[in-house]
Design an enzyme around this catalytic site. Structure first.
Site, PDB file in Angstrom:
ATOM      1  N   HIS A 139       3.170  -9.970   2.671  1.00 52.09           N
ATOM      2  CA  HIS A 139       3.423 -11.224   1.931  1.00 52.09           C
ATOM      3  C   HIS A 139       4.526 -12.079   2.576  1.00 52.09           C
ATOM      4  CE1 HIS A 139       0.719 -10.144  -1.232  1.00 52.09           C
ATOM      5  NE2 HIS A 139       1.409  -9.090  -1.607  1.00 52.09           N
ATOM      6  N   ASP A 174      -5.171  -3.990   1.802  1.00 56.28           N
ATOM      7  CA  ASP A 174      -4.342  -4.024   0.594  1.00 56.28           C
ATOM      8  C   ASP A 174      -5.079  -4.857  -0.469  1.00 56.28           C
ATOM      9  OD1 ASP A 174      -1.083  -3.713  -0.099  1.00 56.28           O
ATOM     10  OD2 ASP A 174      -2.094  -5.345  -1.173  1.00 56.28           O
ATOM     11  N   HIS A 176      -3.947  -6.975  -2.456  1.00 55.00           N
ATOM     12  CA  HIS A 176      -3.444  -8.352  -2.512  1.00 55.00           C
ATOM     13  C   HIS A 176      -3.722  -9.067  -1.192  1.00 55.00           C
ATOM     14  CE1 HIS A 176      -0.860  -5.965  -5.300  1.00 55.00           C
ATOM     15  NE2 HIS A 176      -1.075  -7.011  -6.085  1.00 55.00           N
ATOM     16  N   ASP A 261      -3.359   0.041  -2.820  1.00 52.92           N
ATOM     17  CA  ASP A 261      -3.359  -0.419  -4.212  1.00 52.92           C
ATOM     18  C   ASP A 261      -4.715  -0.962  -4.660  1.00 52.92           C
ATOM     19  OD1 ASP A 261      -2.978  -2.489  -2.438  1.00 52.92           O
ATOM     20  OD2 ASP A 261      -1.144  -3.250  -3.370  1.00 52.92           O
TER      21      ASP A 261
HETATM   22 ZN   LIG Z   1      -0.631  -4.985  -2.477  1.00 51.61          ZN
END
Ligand SMILES: [Zn+2]
Length: 347
Positions: A139, A174, A176, A261
């Site tokens: 991120h 991931d 996200h 995740d």
């Molecule tokens: Zn994540």
């Protein structure tokens, strides 16, 4: 969980997997109750002996990435602000993201782990390299730390490789979207960024139509899947979309941004993958590049059992071992994304 399989004869070198981790040196101290804590590393690493891989692994303490290496992908003023912030006691950077006094050096080590992983593979010291460090990185944008991430560890290593003339595919599974990695390489034709992620979900980026900047058209593949998507759809996406896109790009190196995740147990998201699904993905992805050119870098993952099982399954698959503590998952949710991606990318 099924009993661990015994480790069969592995590859060419005695310890084909190098793991770059320094849980004992981790000073990125999380506030009480924060999901991104050092316990995640312990959970991830616990999956190695459970998979029967203890004898196949060499543990290495990673070096610190230099400020020069970090500022190849980050705004120098961000790095300096973060250094001063940590030196003066740290605190919250945003609602999710924190820094403690020791976080700056820990973040340097997290980036150093991926750099060391690259170097170990390039030197022929291992067949597979796993950077098991934190904080995660995907991120972190060029000029912004966010989403638990301080420096973009994978981006630092990818830039070190492109500086040597290599072509790097980053595949980010991931749950996200890796907005930071996309931001850093969006207009860079030497890096292919591929992200599978849940949508809608934090950070809200990662649309299918985000395909690269004017200097790097079709260098950025986003596959945003609906909550509830399972492994079958991911396997089809890898075979029918990601594989041809990667083949077209023709990378010399592959870095997996390995967040765990998207596992069905994870408390922060709603995809429904299992550790066996991750094994299947790793087995497919390793065939995209020559041997000894696959780096695995830990990103997110917030359930201890999921981290443990998925780490073991992924590393096993990468060295040709079969370790599946859970069954693979199947279902049709999310499949329309594959059709849309094939049309947009003319596959
Ligand atoms: Zn994540």
């Amino acid at each position: 969980m099924a009993p661990a399989t015994a480790c069969r004869t592995l590859a060419i070198v005695d310890q084909p997997i190098a793991v770059f981790s320094a849980a004992g040196l981790d000073e990125h101290l999380a506030p009480a109750g924060h999901p991104e804590s050092v316990r995640r590393l312990d959970a991830s690493l616990s999956g190695i002996p459970k998979a029967g891989l203890a004898d196949a692994v060499r543990m290495v303490e990673p070096r610190l990435a230099s400020l020069d290496e970090i500022t190849r992908v980050h705004d120098p003023s961000l790095v300096e602000r973060l250094r001063v912030f940590c030196e003066t006691g740290g605190g919250h950077i945003d609602g999710d993201t924190f820094a403690a006094p020791g976080s700056f050096v820990t973040a340097q080590r997290a980036a150093g782990a991926v750099l060391d992983a690259v170097d170990a593979l390039a030197a022929g010291d291992c067949d597979v390299a796993f950077a098991a460090s934190r904080p995660p990185g995907h991120h972190a944008e060029y000029a912004q730390a966010m989403g638990f991430c301080l420096f973009n560890n994978v981006a630092v290593a990818a830039r070190a490789l492109t500086d040597r003339g290599e072509r790097v595919a980053i595949i980010d599974w991931d749950v996200h979207h890796g907005n930071g990695t996309q931001d850093i390489f969006y207009d860079d034709p030497s890096v292919l960024y591929v992200s599978t992620h849940q949508s809608p979900l934090y950070p809200g980026t990662g649309r299918l139509t985000e395909t690269g900047g004017p200097a790097a058209p079709f260098s950025n593949l986003n596959l945003p899947f609906s909550p509830g998507t399972r492994g079958d759809v991911f396997r089809q996406a890898i075979d029918e979309v990601i594989a041809p896109v990667v083949a077209r790009f023709d990378p010399t190196w592959l870095i997996i941004s390995a967040g765990f995740d998207a596992h069905r147990n994870d408390p922060l998201a709603s995809l429904q993958l299992t550790s066996a699904d991750y094994a299947d993905f790793a087995d497919r992805l390793r065939q995209f590049v020559p041997e000894r050119r696959v780096v695995v870098a830990l990103e997110g993952g917030y359930d201890a059992d999921a981290l443990s099982m998925s780490t073991g399954a992924t590393l096993s698959a990468l060295v040709g071992e079969h370790y599946r503590p859970e069954a693979a998952s199947s279902g049709d949710i999310g499949r329309p994304v594959i059709t849309a991606a094939r049309q947009l990318w003319e596959i």
